[in-house]
Design an enzyme around this catalytic site. Sequence first.
Site, mmCIF file in Angstrom:
data_model
loop_
_atom_site.group_PDB
_atom_site.id
_atom_site.type_symbol
_atom_site.label_atom_id
_atom_site.label_comp_id
_atom_site.label_asym_id
_atom_site.label_seq_id
_atom_site.Cartn_x
_atom_site.Cartn_y
_atom_site.Cartn_z
ATOM 1 N N GLY A 86 0.831 -1.210 0.000
ATOM 2 C CA GLY A 86 0.000 0.000 0.000
ATOM 3 C C GLY A 86 0.858 1.251 0.000
ATOM 4 N N GLY A 88 2.606 3.716 1.469
ATOM 5 C CA GLY A 88 3.139 3.976 2.806
ATOM 6 C C GLY A 88 3.775 5.342 2.923
ATOM 7 N N ARG A 89 4.053 5.941 1.795
ATOM 8 C CA ARG A 89 4.641 7.296 1.833
ATOM 9 C C ARG A 89 4.093 8.145 0.697
ATOM 10 N NH1 ARG A 89 10.355 6.381 -1.259
ATOM 11 N NH2 ARG A 89 9.640 4.490 -2.253
ATOM 12 N N LYS A 108 4.350 12.184 -3.175
ATOM 13 C CA LYS A 108 5.204 11.097 -2.689
ATOM 14 C C LYS A 108 6.143 11.666 -1.639
ATOM 15 C CE LYS A 108 7.951 7.409 -4.776
ATOM 16 N NZ LYS A 108 8.577 6.953 -6.013
ATOM 17 N N ASP A 120 8.738 6.037 7.800
ATOM 18 C CA ASP A 120 8.380 7.382 8.272
ATOM 19 C C ASP A 120 7.483 8.135 7.292
ATOM 20 O OD1 ASP A 120 10.122 7.921 6.230
ATOM 21 O OD2 ASP A 120 11.601 8.982 7.443
ATOM 22 N N GLY A 121 7.197 7.508 6.148
ATOM 23 C CA GLY A 121 6.321 8.156 5.176
ATOM 24 C C GLY A 121 6.967 9.296 4.413
ATOM 25 N N ARG A 178 -1.889 -1.176 -9.938
ATOM 26 C CA ARG A 178 -0.742 -2.062 -10.143
ATOM 27 C C ARG A 178 -1.198 -3.500 -10.235
ATOM 28 N NH1 ARG A 178 3.048 1.059 -6.736
ATOM 29 N NH2 ARG A 178 1.995 3.032 -6.409
ATOM 30 N N ASP A 243 4.171 -4.943 -7.338
ATOM 31 C CA ASP A 243 3.559 -3.692 -6.861
ATOM 32 C C ASP A 243 4.126 -2.486 -7.610
ATOM 33 O OD1 ASP A 243 5.798 -4.735 -5.190
ATOM 34 O OD2 ASP A 243 5.787 -2.701 -4.398
ATOM 35 N N ASN A 244 5.182 -2.687 -8.379
ATOM 36 C CA ASN A 244 5.758 -1.596 -9.172
ATOM 37 C C ASN A 244 5.487 -1.812 -10.658
ATOM 38 O OD1 ASN A 244 6.747 -0.424 -6.837
ATOM 39 N ND2 ASN A 244 8.737 -1.442 -7.006
#
Length: 471
Positions: A86, A88-89, A108, A120-121, A178, A243-244
Site C-alpha cells: 500500500g 506507505g509514503r 510522494k 516514516d512516510g 498495479r 507492486d511496481n
Amino acid sequence: MTLNIPFDNSYARLPAQLFSLQNPVPVKAPKLIAFNHSLANDLGITADDDEALAQVFAGNQTPDGATPLAQLYAGHQFGHWNPQLGDGRAVLLGETVGPIGRRDIQLKGAGRTPYSRGGDGRAWLGPVLREYVISEAMHALGIPTTRALAAVETGETVIRERALPGAVLTRVASSHIRVGSFQVLAARKDLDGLRALYEYAVDRHYPQTQSPVEFLNAVATAQAELVVKWLSVGFIHGVMNTDNCAISGETIDYGPCAFMDDFHPMTVFSSIDHQRRYAYSNQPDIIVWNMAQLATSLVPLMPDQDDAVASFTAAVHAIPAQIQRLWNAAFSAKIGLQSSQEGDHALITDLLELMANQGADFTNTFRTLATGKARDQFHDPLAFDIWHERLQRRVVPEADPKAVILATNPAIIPRNHHVEAMIVAATDGNFAPFHRLNDALSRPFEERSEVIDLTQPPQQNERVHQTFCGT
Ligand code: AMP
Ligand code: MG
C-alpha cells in the site's frame, strides 16, 4: 489562492476497502524547487503563485476538490509474496481531467499512512530529484512513464544513514493501479472488491476489452511494448516487483533504476538485487512472470475456473514471442533498418556481443552508427569494422538508414554519474545542475554543443557502481 486543479476523483468512489482516506501530513517550511508548467497545462491546472504551489505540493494545504487517500495493494517483492503493502509514503490527492485526459495527482513523501508499516512516510531530496529528472527524461525519450509535476523541499530533515533534507515529489500517472492492486483482493478472496477494481480498470484503461483474458492481453501488450523500449535505451528498472508494475503500461517507481553506460546484458545497479533478478536482460522474463501473477489474480472473475486457467496460461505463454517481435523491430531500427530480413537478428546480436566483449558505450555506439564514428567506441576496432561491413551490405536497399538511426537512438540519456553529481550539488543547496540536466534531457535526439559534457560516459573514477532504493 491562484491555483486551480480540475479534480474528479473516481478512485475515491470505489469500494472503501481499496483505500484509506488520508490527508498529507504538513511539513515545516515548504519551498518550491521545480514546477512543470508544460505538464500543468496538459492537466488543465492553472497556477501563477509559487507560494501556493509550495503549500499545496508539500501537502500543507489541501486544494479544493481533492479527496486525499492512500491506496491498498500487495505484491511479490523479489519473488516473495508480501500480503500487504500500500501507499506507505504517498497520498493521492485525486484525478484531474484536462486536455490529456484523466491523470492521478499523487504526493510522494507526504507522511505516514495506515500502510506505512515501520517507515516514516517521507522521502529525502536525492530520490525526489532523481525521479523528477529520470521520469521526465523517459517521457522525452517517448517511453510511457509517470511524470513529475512538482518538487518541494520540506524544511525538515529525514533520517536515513544520516540526516538528509526532506522533499516531496508530485507524481502524475494515468493511474496508480498495479498488478499488486489486483493481487491483494484476490488473496483476500474479496470478489466484490476484485470485480469493482477490474471493471474500473477496464473502463479507465482498456475499454475495448470484453473479458478478463482480453484485459490481461491488453496489459501484457502494454508491458511488452514498455520493456522493449527500456531495453532499447539501456534502462534497468531495478525493482520490477508486482507492486511496481502498472496496469497502464507506464514506467513507475524510480527507485534504484539506472541507464547503462558500457553494455553488459547482466548489468545490475540496485544495491539490494543480490540475485540479479532484475538485471537488464532479465527484464522481459520478469514481465512475463508479473503478467502470470496478474492472470492468477483475475481467474476468480471467470465463470469456469478450469477454462479460465487454460485461457490465461495460453495468453501468458504468448508473451515471450510478442516481446521478441517487438525487440527485433526496435533493435533493427537502432541499426538503421526499417524492414526485416533473414539474418537481421544475428546482425543485431553479433553487434551486442561485440559491445559486451569490449565494454562499448551503449548509447554512444548506436548513435554514432549514423556518423561513422562508432568504431571509436571499441578498443579493437577491427572486429567492429568487420561487423560494419556486414551492416553496409545489408543496408544498401534501405531508405536513409542514417535518419532512422538518429531518430531512434538518443544523443543524451540521464547518466548515473551526472545524476549523482546533481544530487550532491542539490544536497548542498545548489540546484543549478538539476535544472541544467532537466533542460538537456528534454530534447534527447538533438545534438547540442552546450550540453556535450552530459553525453560523455564516466571516467573510471566517476563510475557509479550501485544505486539505492528511493526511501
Ligand atoms: P517501493 O520500494 O517504493 O516500491 O516501496 C515498497 C513499499 O514500501 C511501499 O508499500 C511503500 O509505500 C513502502 N515505503 C517505502 N518507503 C517508505 C517510507 N519511507 N515510509 C513508509 N513506507 C515506505
Ligand atoms: Mg513501489
